[in-house]
Enzyme design. Structure first.
Site, mmCIF file in Angstrom:
data_model
loop_
_atom_site.group_PDB
_atom_site.id
_atom_site.type_symbol
_atom_site.label_atom_id
_atom_site.label_comp_id
_atom_site.label_asym_id
_atom_site.label_seq_id
_atom_site.Cartn_x
_atom_site.Cartn_y
_atom_site.Cartn_z
ATOM 1 N N HIS A 8 -20.556 20.135 -27.958
ATOM 2 C CA HIS A 8 -20.888 20.214 -29.587
ATOM 3 C C HIS A 8 -21.445 19.279 -30.059
ATOM 4 O O HIS A 8 -21.402 18.139 -29.663
ATOM 5 C CB HIS A 8 -19.562 20.697 -30.347
ATOM 6 C CG HIS A 8 -18.567 19.252 -30.424
ATOM 7 N ND1 HIS A 8 -18.449 18.608 -31.428
ATOM 8 C CD2 HIS A 8 -17.774 18.790 -29.468
ATOM 9 C CE1 HIS A 8 -17.503 17.498 -31.092
ATOM 10 N NE2 HIS A 8 -17.156 17.665 -30.053
ATOM 11 N N TYR A 44 -24.378 11.788 -43.139
ATOM 12 C CA TYR A 44 -23.547 10.440 -43.115
ATOM 13 C C TYR A 44 -23.444 10.078 -41.860
ATOM 14 O O TYR A 44 -23.118 8.759 -41.586
ATOM 15 C CB TYR A 44 -22.122 10.647 -43.878
ATOM 16 C CG TYR A 44 -21.063 11.207 -43.017
ATOM 17 C CD1 TYR A 44 -19.980 10.197 -42.460
ATOM 18 C CD2 TYR A 44 -21.199 12.572 -42.515
ATOM 19 C CE1 TYR A 44 -18.976 10.610 -41.698
ATOM 20 C CE2 TYR A 44 -19.900 12.789 -41.597
ATOM 21 C CZ TYR A 44 -19.068 11.848 -41.259
ATOM 22 O OH TYR A 44 -17.963 12.117 -40.789
ATOM 23 N N ARG A 45 -23.597 10.685 -40.722
ATOM 24 C CA ARG A 45 -23.586 10.141 -39.226
ATOM 25 C C ARG A 45 -24.256 11.071 -38.368
ATOM 26 O O ARG A 45 -24.031 12.599 -38.887
ATOM 27 C CB ARG A 45 -22.360 9.615 -38.685
ATOM 28 C CG ARG A 45 -21.216 10.497 -38.680
ATOM 29 C CD ARG A 45 -20.003 9.822 -38.242
ATOM 30 N NE ARG A 45 -18.659 10.781 -38.563
ATOM 31 C CZ ARG A 45 -17.427 10.273 -37.715
ATOM 32 N NH1 ARG A 45 -17.505 9.278 -37.169
ATOM 33 N NH2 ARG A 45 -16.592 10.947 -38.053
ATOM 34 N N ASP A 91 -9.124 14.051 -36.855
ATOM 35 C CA ASP A 91 -8.573 15.281 -36.307
ATOM 36 C C ASP A 91 -8.002 15.144 -34.923
ATOM 37 O O ASP A 91 -6.883 15.688 -34.431
ATOM 38 C CB ASP A 91 -9.778 16.333 -36.215
ATOM 39 C CG ASP A 91 -10.040 16.779 -37.468
ATOM 40 O OD1 ASP A 91 -9.540 17.379 -38.231
ATOM 41 O OD2 ASP A 91 -11.366 16.215 -37.835
ATOM 42 N N TYR A 127 -21.215 12.983 -31.142
ATOM 43 C CA TYR A 127 -22.130 12.344 -31.764
ATOM 44 C C TYR A 127 -22.724 11.312 -30.521
ATOM 45 O O TYR A 127 -23.610 10.596 -30.885
ATOM 46 C CB TYR A 127 -21.638 11.394 -32.766
ATOM 47 C CG TYR A 127 -21.405 12.026 -34.286
ATOM 48 C CD1 TYR A 127 -22.474 12.910 -34.787
ATOM 49 C CD2 TYR A 127 -19.927 12.343 -34.372
ATOM 50 C CE1 TYR A 127 -21.887 13.481 -36.203
ATOM 51 C CE2 TYR A 127 -19.475 12.925 -35.436
ATOM 52 C CZ TYR A 127 -20.648 13.322 -36.259
ATOM 53 O OH TYR A 127 -20.192 14.286 -37.600
#
Length: 609
Positions: free
Chosen positions: A450, A531-532, A208, A146
Site C-alpha cells: 500500500h 503532510y508526508r 494505528d 511510505y
C-alpha cells in the site's frame, strides 16, 4: 498457509521490535493471513549484486566497510550482498522497500550498521564523511506505506538505530513525561508503564499499529488517536548528532543547559531560536534521544460509533464535526471512514467478494456489508469520550444530538458487537492501548502492498467533497478501489487514502503510482498539500510547496549544505538534495524506472562544523 508452518513472531522478551505476549495470538493470525496471500517466494537473491553507492569504487567501498567493522565490531556491520527477504510488519526488512513502486532492488541499502551508543553514531558519521558514503538512519523502519526502511539513494548504508539503542531512559510520573531512544516501540513503552504499576496514572498516545518507534513516528509527524494525538507537538527535547565531519552532538531546549535534565522534558523551548523543527521530516541530523509528554489517565473512556447511509452526507458531517472538534467536545482525532476500508479491514481478500476487473462495484460492497454485525452504511465515525461517567455523558449527548440531524444515521451499540469486530481495535487505540488489527486491510490484494495519498485540508464540507471527488475520479481512471479515511485534528483534517496493490503486478504498481501522482497534482492546484509521502514521491511533493519561486526549498538547501557539507546524511529525503547530488538527475517526478541520477560531484566540502 497454516499458523503452525510459520515461525513464531518474536515477543518483546526476545527482541526490542517484538510483540507483547498479550497480542501474540493476534499477531500469529495476522501473519498467517499475510502469508496466505503471497504468490511468490518471500526471499530472493540479489540479481544486481551488492548495491554500491555512486561515487566510490567497489574495492574502496569494501575497504571502508572493513574499517567500520573494526571500529564498531564485525557483528555490528553487515553487507547486503546475498538476498533480500520481505517478511511482514512484525518481521520487516531493514534493507529495502518491501512494498515497492519500482523494482525491489532500486531503493536498497548496501550494508546495515547497528550503533550501540551516541559515540558509535558519531564514529559512523565521521567514517561516512571521510569516505563520502551516504548514510540512511532509521529507528525501526516500520512506516511501510511510505517506503519502510529503504534509503532514497541506492546503496546507502543503513544506520539502524533501533536494534541496540532501545532504552526507555526515564518515565516521570510527576510531570507526565518520558525520555526514549530510537528503538523504543509503542508496545514497549506501554508495557513498561504497566509493569511499573503506572497505568492508573499515565497514558500514551498510539497510532494505528503499535510496532513503530515512538521517536521515529514523532519525527515524521505521525498522529495517534487520543487528545495527545499530535506526536510532534507532544515531544519535548532532542539529542541530535549533526552530520558534519565533527559529528557534533547537540541537545535542544532545556537540554542545552548543563544539569537541566530535570526540566528537559518539562519545557521544550529553552532560550534562543527553537531549532527542533529542522530535525523533523529532514536530513539535518540523527536524533538519538527524544522526550515525550504523556497523558494523565482521564478517569475512564468510552468508545462510540455512528454510521451514515448516504455518500452525500460527507459535507454536512464535516460541518457538524468541525465546531465540536475545535471545542474539544470531540476530544480525540475524529476518524470518518469509508465503508470499503471497513469491509477490507475484516482481513479477507477482495476475491472473496468480487473477482471482476476494475474497481469493486458499490452495490457489491453494500451487499457484503449487510452480512456484517454493523450492517450497511457509506460512512462510519469512530470516536472516544474521556473522563468520569457524568462528564462522558454530557459530551456524548451533545454529539448524539448533532449526529441525529442526519437522516438515516445509526448509533451502534458496542454491546451488540462481537469481540473480533474492528470497533474494538479502534476502542483500544483511542484508549492508548497499542494494537495490531489495522494491518488486515493490506490482505485485500495478493502480495498486499500500500501507498497513501495524505493531503491536509481545512475541516469544511466543501473541502472534503473536493478531495473525495478528485480521489474518486483518479481511482476510477486507474481501476483501483478507493479506501479513504478523514482524520480530523483541531483545525485541519488529514485525508488518508490507502491505495492497496499487488506488489508483484507491475501493471498495477504503475497504475497505483499514476493515480497517486495525479492526485498530488490535483490537490496542490486546489491548495491542499501532502503532510508526508512515500520516498518515491518526495521530490514531487516537495515541488508543490513552491511559493515565491521555491523559496522554502532554497532555504532548506542552504541549511542542508551548512549542516551536512559533504552531503552524507539521507540524500533526497523529503526532496532535500545536498550539493553533491543537486541538479544531477536524482529527482523522481514519475515514469522513471531507475531511482539513480548521473553520479555525484567528486569534490567534497572541507567544513569542520
Amino acid at each position: 498457509m497454516s499458523r503452525d508452518s510459520l515461525p513464531q513472531t518474536p515477543t518483546l522478551s526476545d527482541a526490542h521490535s517484538g510483540i507483547p505476549d498479550r497480542l501474540l495470538p493476534k499477531a500469529t493470525h495476522a501473519k498467517s493471513l499475510i502469508y496466505n496471500g503471497k504468490t511468490t517466494p518471500d526471499s530472493h537473491k540479489l540479481e544486481r549484486g551488492l548495491p554500491i553507492p555512486q561515487g566510490i569504487s567497489r574495492p574502496k567501498f569494501l575497504a571502508a566497510i572493513d574499517e567500520l567493522k573494526a571500529a564498531l565490531g564485525p557483528e555490528h556491520v553487515v553487507l547486503n550482498e546475498k538476498e533480500i527477504t520481505n517478511g511482514w510488519y512484525m518481521e520487516h526488512p531493514n534493507t529495502h522497500d518491501m512494498m515497492p513502486l519500482l523494482d525491489s532492488e532500486e531503493f536498497i541499502a548496501s550494508a546495515i550498521t547497528y550503533p550501540g551508543s551516541v559515540t558509535d553514531v558519531q564514529t559512523t558519521i565521521r567514517w561516512a564523511n571521510h569516505h563520502l558514503i551516504p548514510l540512511h538512519p532509521i529507528s525501526l523502519g516500520r512506516n511501510l506505506g511510505y517506503g519502510g526502511s529503504a534509503p532514497r539513494v541506492r546503496g546507502a548504508v543503513t544506520l539502524d538505530l533501533g536494534k541496540r539503542m532501545n532504552r526507555i531512559l526515564a518515565i516521570n510520573p510527576d510531570d507526565y513525561t518520558c525520555l526514549v531512544e530510537p528503538g523504543v516501540t509503542y508496545y514497549a513503552l506501554y508495557e513498561e508503564i504497566q509493569r511499573r504499576g503506572l497505568g492508573d496514572k499515565l497514558c500514551i498516545d498510539v497510532p494505528d499499529l503499535g510496532g513503530g518507534s515512538v521517536l521515529g513516528n514523532a519525527l515524521d509527524r505521525g498522529v495517534g488517536y487520543t487528545p495527545y494525538g499530535d506526536h510532534w507537538a507532544a515531544h519535548s527535547g532532542l539529542e541530535v548528532v549533526l552530520p558534519s565531519p565533527s559529528a557534533l552532538v547537540v541537545r535542544t531546549g532545556m537540554g542545552a543547559l548543563p544539569g537541566a535534565e530535570n526540566t528537559w522534558q518539562a519545557f521544550p523551548y529553552g532560550f534562543g531560536p527553537y531549532s527542533d523543527g529542522i530535525f523533523s521530516q529532514s536530513n539535518y541530523g540523527v536524533v538519538t534521544k527524544m522526550g515525550m509528554t504523556l497523558m494523565p489517565n482521564p478517569g475512564g473512556c468510552e468508545g462510540f460509533m455512528y454510521t451514515f447511509q448516504r455518500e452525500g452526507d460527507l459535507a454536512v458531517l464535516m460541518e457538524i464535526i468541525r465546531p465540536l472538534r475545535i471545542a474539544n467536545v470531540l476530544e480525540n482525532v475524529a476518524q470518518l471512514r469509508h465503508c470499503l476500508q471497513t469491509l477490507a479491514v475484516r482481513g479477507r481478500p477482495r476475491s472473496a467478494y468480487f473477482t471482476g476487473e476494475g474497481a469493486m462495484p458499490e452495490g457489491v460492497v453494500h451487499e457484503e456489508l449487510k452480512k456484517t454485525p454493523v450492517g450497511d452504511f457509506t460512512w462510519v465515525y469512530y470516536g472516544m469520550a474521556y473522563g468520569p461517567p457524568q462528564i462522558r455523558k454530557y459530551k456524548l449527548d451533545i454529539v448524539d444530538a448533532e449526529f441525529r440531524k442526519i437522516e438515516g444515521y445509526r448509533k451502534i451499540d458496542p454491546a451488540t458487537l462481537p469481540k473480533e469486530e474492528y470497533f474494538w481495535s479502534r476502542d483500544k487505540i483511542a484508549a492508548g492501548i497499542p494494537d495490531l488489527e489495522e494491518l488486515a486491510w493490506v490482505n485485500w490484494m495478493p502480495n498486499g502492498a500500500h501507498i497513501a495519498f495524505s493531503p491536509i485540508a481545512p475541516i469544511r464540507g466543501v473541502d472534503a467533497e473536493r478531495l473525495w471527488d478528485l480521489a474518486k475520479r483518479r481511482h476510477a481512471e486507474n481501476g483501483l478501489d478507493l479506501m479513504p479515511a478523514f482524520c480530523v485534528g483541531l483545525r485541519e483534517m488529514h485525508l488518508i487514502v490507502e491505495i492497496v496493490f499487488d506488489a508483484k503486478d507491475g501493471g498495477m504498481r504503475k497504475r497505483a503510482e499514476k493515480c497517486l501522482r495525479d492526485m498530488i497534482d490535483d490537490a496542490a492546484k486546489l491548495g491542499y498539500g501532502e503532510y508526508r509521502t512515500h520516498l518515491a514521491l518526495m521530490d514531487q511533493v516537495a515541488g508543490t510547496y513552491n511559493w515565491n519561486d521555491g523559496a522554502l526549498m532554497e532555504m532548506n538547501n542552504k541549511l542542508k549544505d551548512a549542516l551536512d557539507p559533504n552531503g552524507i546524511l539521507a540524500p533526497g529525503r523529503c526532496g532535500i538534495w545536498p550539493a553533491r547530488y543537486r541538479n544531477r538527475g536524482w529527482e523522481l517526478k514519475g515514469g522513471e524506472t531507475s531511482s539513480e541520477g548521473d553520479g555525484v560531484a567528486p569534490n567534497a566540502a572541507v567544513s569542520k562544523i
